[in-house]
Scaffold this motif. Structure first.
Motif, short mmCIF file in Angstrom:
data_model
loop_
_atom_site.label_atom_id
_atom_site.label_comp_id
_atom_site.label_asym_id
_atom_site.label_seq_id
_atom_site.Cartn_x
_atom_site.Cartn_y
_atom_site.Cartn_z
N ALA A 84 0.83 -1.21 0.00
CA ALA A 84 0.00 0.00 0.00
C ALA A 84 0.87 1.26 0.00
CB ALA A 84 -0.93 0.00 1.21
N THR A 85 1.86 1.32 0.89
CA THR A 85 2.69 2.53 0.97
C THR A 85 3.58 2.68 -0.27
OG1 THR A 85 4.40 1.35 2.25
CG2 THR A 85 2.69 2.53 3.48
N ALA A 86 4.07 1.55 -0.81
CA ALA A 86 4.90 1.63 -2.02
C ALA A 86 4.09 2.15 -3.20
CB ALA A 86 5.48 0.26 -2.35
N GLY A 87 2.83 1.73 -3.27
CA GLY A 87 1.96 2.20 -4.34
C GLY A 87 1.70 3.70 -4.23
N PHE A 223 12.38 13.83 0.97
CA PHE A 223 12.23 14.43 2.29
C PHE A 223 10.80 14.90 2.54
CE2 PHE A 223 16.85 14.55 2.03
CZ PHE A 223 17.21 14.25 3.34
N LEU A 224 10.15 15.44 1.50
CA LEU A 224 8.76 15.83 1.67
C LEU A 224 7.87 14.63 1.96
CD1 LEU A 224 8.27 18.50 -1.17
CD2 LEU A 224 8.39 18.89 1.30
N TYR A 225 8.15 13.52 1.28
CA TYR A 225 7.38 12.29 1.52
C TYR A 225 7.52 11.85 2.98
CZ TYR A 225 5.78 7.45 1.06
OH TYR A 225 5.11 6.27 1.22
N PHE A 230 4.87 10.13 6.26
CA PHE A 230 5.22 9.32 7.43
C PHE A 230 4.39 9.72 8.65
CE2 PHE A 230 9.73 7.57 6.37
CZ PHE A 230 9.19 6.90 5.28
N PRO A 231 4.18 11.01 8.93
CA PRO A 231 3.31 11.37 10.05
C PRO A 231 1.87 10.87 9.87
CG PRO A 231 4.64 13.24 9.40
CD PRO A 231 4.83 12.19 8.35
N ILE A 232 1.40 10.88 8.62
CA ILE A 232 0.05 10.37 8.35
C ILE A 232 -0.01 8.88 8.66
CG2 ILE A 232 -1.66 9.92 6.54
CD1 ILE A 232 -0.72 12.49 5.16
N TYR A 233 0.99 8.13 8.20
CA TYR A 233 1.03 6.69 8.48
C TYR A 233 1.13 6.44 9.99
CZ TYR A 233 2.26 6.33 3.49
OH TYR A 233 2.28 6.42 2.11
N ALA A 234 1.98 7.22 10.67
CA ALA A 234 2.18 7.03 12.11
C ALA A 234 0.91 7.37 12.89
CB ALA A 234 3.34 7.89 12.60
N GLN A 235 0.23 8.42 12.47
CA GLN A 235 -1.01 8.81 13.14
C GLN A 235 -2.10 7.78 12.88
OE1 GLN A 235 -0.50 11.47 14.89
NE2 GLN A 235 -2.51 11.94 15.76
N PHE A 236 -2.11 7.25 11.66
CA PHE A 236 -3.10 6.21 11.32
C PHE A 236 -2.84 4.95 12.15
CE2 PHE A 236 -4.04 2.37 8.81
CZ PHE A 236 -5.42 2.51 8.66
N GLY A 242 0.66 9.67 17.64
CA GLY A 242 1.51 8.77 16.87
C GLY A 242 2.61 9.49 16.11
N ALA A 243 2.25 10.59 15.45
CA ALA A 243 3.23 11.34 14.67
C ALA A 243 4.31 11.94 15.56
CB ALA A 243 2.54 12.44 13.87
N LYS A 244 3.91 12.46 16.71
CA LYS A 244 4.87 13.07 17.63
C LYS A 244 5.88 12.04 18.14
CE LYS A 244 5.08 15.78 21.91
NZ LYS A 244 4.28 16.40 23.01
N VAL A 245 5.41 10.88 18.49
CA VAL A 245 6.29 9.80 18.96
C VAL A 245 7.22 9.36 17.84
CG1 VAL A 245 6.37 7.42 19.77
CG2 VAL A 245 4.68 9.00 20.71
N MET A 246 6.68 9.25 16.63
CA MET A 246 7.49 8.81 15.49
C MET A 246 8.66 9.75 15.26
SD MET A 246 6.68 9.05 11.47
CE MET A 246 7.07 10.80 11.68
N PHE A 247 8.42 11.06 15.28
CA PHE A 247 9.48 12.03 15.01
C PHE A 247 10.60 11.95 16.04
CE2 PHE A 247 6.48 14.53 12.23
CZ PHE A 247 7.28 14.44 11.09
#
Length: 409
Positions: A84-87, A223-225, A230-236, A242-247
């Motif tokens: 899914a993410t590769a697509g 870098f934009l991706y 990445f924050p969207i995936y982490a939050q999902f 989720g995004a805050k922890v990921m960063f």
């Protein structure tokens, strides 16, 4: 307070110093290419420990899972997440290269030669199996090694599972290997200093050469991706926060991947960050080694931009149908080579054989040059994305509130 800061961020801080110092050294001293051995020592140490780590971590994760059914659920969710993410990544890059022309058709080409391409049957055999057991124990056979580890893990499940002595031994060996990795990482800042000094001294001039526009687009999009998707995936996957922890944990695997150009060499760092995040062991022990050879967001984007660049050079239309075929071929051809710096040119060869058979001797060296120059950010997106993927897999395996439970504990 100072002690706590160094304990928590010391490794990242000193690694960042090594990277910055290496970049400055490479920029002001062309002879900094001689510092490459400093980085090579680090990556060789990582490669030596990562091969047994892959085997024992995967087999241990499956063997110590509560049931065969749960192990299968982790693997199934992992693979679907990767596709899914590769697509998504490939579609984003395709839209961008359709909107921004990459070349002006004024390039001069250098002829080159290529090896005889592998047949489809031989590619399948080489990707998933080896004729001799001893050949499995090599970073050049990571995918066959993963297949062997999965089979062995399920074999242990069928003979007592997590209560068996074999499962307990596998777990202990995995812990010992992770401790060994911690020892090796003390050398990381020196290794990164050597790698980045060499990288800047070698490729710095080329970044403003004929391929500069394509390179800049790819680096910026990579870098934009990371900072948008990445924050969207982490939050999902992780829910609120989720995004805050990921960063907080994303820099270390990103830097290791960018500096070593190897998803496999990033596995130990990814495992440590996933563990510190609160991802369950049975998730990250399966997701991260699999991700090193199958999670190809960066490679999907690089395949699109390389093919788009070549289509523009040869005056051909890069249609949606061709784009979809390029993605499928690139993922299939590079899946077993993604753990090796530069990827061995396999993906480029297959893409050029299919799309540019009449210009093969010209297209192949151009694709190789582009591949080498965009390898650092491509690997960064691939490998750092493995860590982010653990958030999504955890949601479906451990429940949608898995991260909140870890934060409260």
């Amino acid at each position: 307070m100072k002690k706590n800061f160094l304990q928590k961020y010391g490794f990242v801080f000193f690694m960042l110093i090594g990277i910055i110092a290496g970049c400055i050294t490479g920029a002001v001293w062309p002879g900094a290419t001689c510092l490459e051995p400093l980085g090579t020592v680090f990556i060789n140490l990582m490669f030596c420990v990562v091969v047994p780590m892959v085997f024992f971590s995967i087999s241990s994760a499956i063997a110590n899972t509560e049931s065969v059914k749960k192990a299968g659920k982790v693997m199934g969710t992992t693979i679907m997440t990767f596709f899914a993410t590769a697509g998504i990544a490939a579609i984003i890059m395709y839209v961008i290269v359709r909107l921004i022309p990459l070349v002006d058709n004024n390039y001069s080409f250098t002829q080159g030669t290529v090896d005889e391409p592998l047949s489809l049957g031989n590619m399948i055999i080489n990707f998933f199996t080896k004729p001799d057991f001893i050949e499995l124990w090599s970073r050049r056979a990571i995918l066959p090694l993963i297949v062997a580890a999965i089979l062995f893990g399920f074999g242990v499940q069928m003979n007592g599972g997590k209560e068996s002595e074999v499962a307990k031994l596998l777990s202990k060996i995995t812990d010992c290997i992770l401790s060994t990795v911690k020892i090796i990482t003390y050398y990381a800042p020196i290794g990164f200093f050597g790698f980045f000094a060499y990288l800047v001294a070698t490729y710095g001039p080329e970044l403003i050469g004929d391929y500069s526009k394509t390179l800049i687009i790819y680096y910026v999009v990579s870098f934009l991706y990371m900072f948008i998707f990445f924050p969207i995936y982490a939050q999902f996957g992780g829910g609120k926060g989720g995004a805050k922890v990921m960063f907080k944990h994303l820099f270390a695997p990103s830097a290791v991947a960018f500096g070593t150009c190897s998803s496999v060499a990033t596995i130990p760092t990814n495992m440590q960050e996933a563990k510190d995040t609160g991802v369950s062991k049975e998730v990250y022990d399966i997701v991260l080694p699999l991700g090193a050879t199958m999670h190809m967001d960066g490679s999907s984007m690089s395949a699109i931009i390389k093919v788009a660049f070549l289509f523009a050079l040869f005056g051909q239309d890069f249609t949606t149908g061709r784009a979809i075929l390029a993605i499928l071929v690139a993922v299939f051809s590079s899946v077993a080579m993604s753990g090796i710096p530069g990827g061995g040119g396999t993906g480029e060869l297959v893409l050029c054989t299919i799309f540019f058979p009449n210009q093969l001797a010209i297209a192949y060296p151009i694709a190789i040059a582009l591949g080498n120059l965009i390898d650092p950010p491509a690997t960064m997106v691939n490998a750092a994305g493995d860590y982010v993927a653990t958030f999504i897999v955890s949601k479906y395996v451990d429940g949608k509130d898995w991260l909140q439970k870890k934060l409260k504990s």
